[in-house]
Design an enzyme around this catalytic site. Sequence first.
Site, PDB file in Angstrom:
ATOM      1  N   CYS A   1       0.847  -1.309   0.106  1.00 11.25           N
ATOM      2  CA  CYS A   1      -0.004  -0.120   0.142  1.00 11.25           C
ATOM      3  C   CYS A   1       0.944   1.269  -0.122  1.00 11.25           C
ATOM      4  O   CYS A   1       0.980   1.973   1.042  1.00 11.25           O
ATOM      5  CB  CYS A   1      -1.057   0.156   1.007  1.00 11.25           C
TER       6      CYS A   1
ATOM      7  N   TYR B   1      21.886  -6.656  -3.267  1.00 15.24           N
ATOM      8  CA  TYR B   1      20.882  -5.822  -2.586  1.00 15.24           C
ATOM      9  C   TYR B   1      19.331  -6.102  -3.058  1.00 15.24           C
ATOM     10  O   TYR B   1      18.949  -5.093  -3.108  1.00 15.24           O
ATOM     11  CB  TYR B   1      21.382  -4.160  -3.041  1.00 15.24           C
TER      12      TYR B   1
END
Length: 417
Positions: free
Chosen positions: A342, A371
């Site tokens: 969200c 990463y």
Amino acid sequence: MNHFHYVKNELYCEEVPVREVAEQAGTPFYLYSHATLERHIQRFRQAFAEVPHLVCFSAKANSNLAVLRVFVNNGAGIDIVSGGELYRARKAGCEPQKIVYSGVGKTEGEIHQALAADILMFNVESEQELEKIDAVAGASRKKARIAIRVNPDVDPQTHPYISTGMKKAKFGINIGQALYQYRKAAALANIEVVGVDCHIGSQLTKLSPFVDAIAKIRELVQALQQEGFATRYLDLGGGLGITYADETPPDFEEYAQAVIDATRDLGVTLIFEPGRVLVGNAGILVCRVLYTKKGEVKNFVITDAGMNDLARPSLYGSYHGIIAIDRSRTETLTADVVGPICESGDFLAQDREIPAFRPGDLVAVTSAGAYGFTMSSNYNSRPRAAEILVKGQKILTVRRRETLEDLIRGETVPESL
Ligand SMILES: *Cc1c(COP(=O)(O)O)cnc(C)c1O
């Protein structure tokens, strides 16, 4: 060069169809190629074979124990930035004498832990840290080997968030003050100066910033040698970039030749801390399309992986390739590939021409080995993805998918509530 390739229209990792891994593991998951990891570490080391050197893989790029073990098995050491990474490095079987410790905020506890393990050296990033290391070493009757991380003030010409070697950066000690700091270090009873360190940034795609940095560091090394300092090690950090889209970074041999030419006469053992370049293209993130939707101005492909799984696009606006596991369908569309989180910043790609995915299709996000998982989180209470290593025909789970139990581990609701 990596070992992800299509056979007919189906994506394989080494000898295994990626679809098969997805059926076994569920989605999303990180998928690493063992042969690619080995090839990268072996070629990196080979490029420096003619000079004394130690390659310390930067654990923060990918700290999975199995990945670390592959590098350790191939003669590498490990560059750590925390007590947690020291713990991982030791669990992966790395000899302490091949561990270097970087980072601007080492705590007293972490320094103690590293001294107890007898690591090769600390890369010191401030005067106060130097004093702290001296004090902790004194208290445990040890001598701490150190290099000072010098900030040579060169622009690595990369993303500002991953530039570390400019004057305004929080990292290291400005090169103008380095000699003063070294003299100070020499006067401390529990410190042994063993070298010089620098790391100017990440995802560098040109040689010139490395060459410029070395030119400045050379002068310092020579000045130190004249004053009688034993600069046994010159640690040049990591930072070599990879191809995400159409970058053309120098290859290992070009990089090595430039470095060797510029340091040959210094009589030092070179240390490197490569991260991204060893693991970036050895991994992909595999996810599944949940829904597609046509907005008024944009198309969206909604996948079951989001910014909590791969933060780089939201964090740096990074580019990752989006490819189909089954590429037999040839139509394309231009869309944003987004996750279920969200946040509007939750995207894997924006305004990208991609295969015309449909719900249920498997998608690979490429160059996700560095990463990727290490930056993932549980945001939105999403269990973190599984990590799978393929070796030849074998599918090896190197981190199982997190469970709901994992999500609440360590939490308590106090009796008094
Ligand atoms: C992150 C980091 C590295 C590795 O950087 P890459 O760009 O992944 O090669 C090496 N050394 C230090 C000190 C770092 O912080």
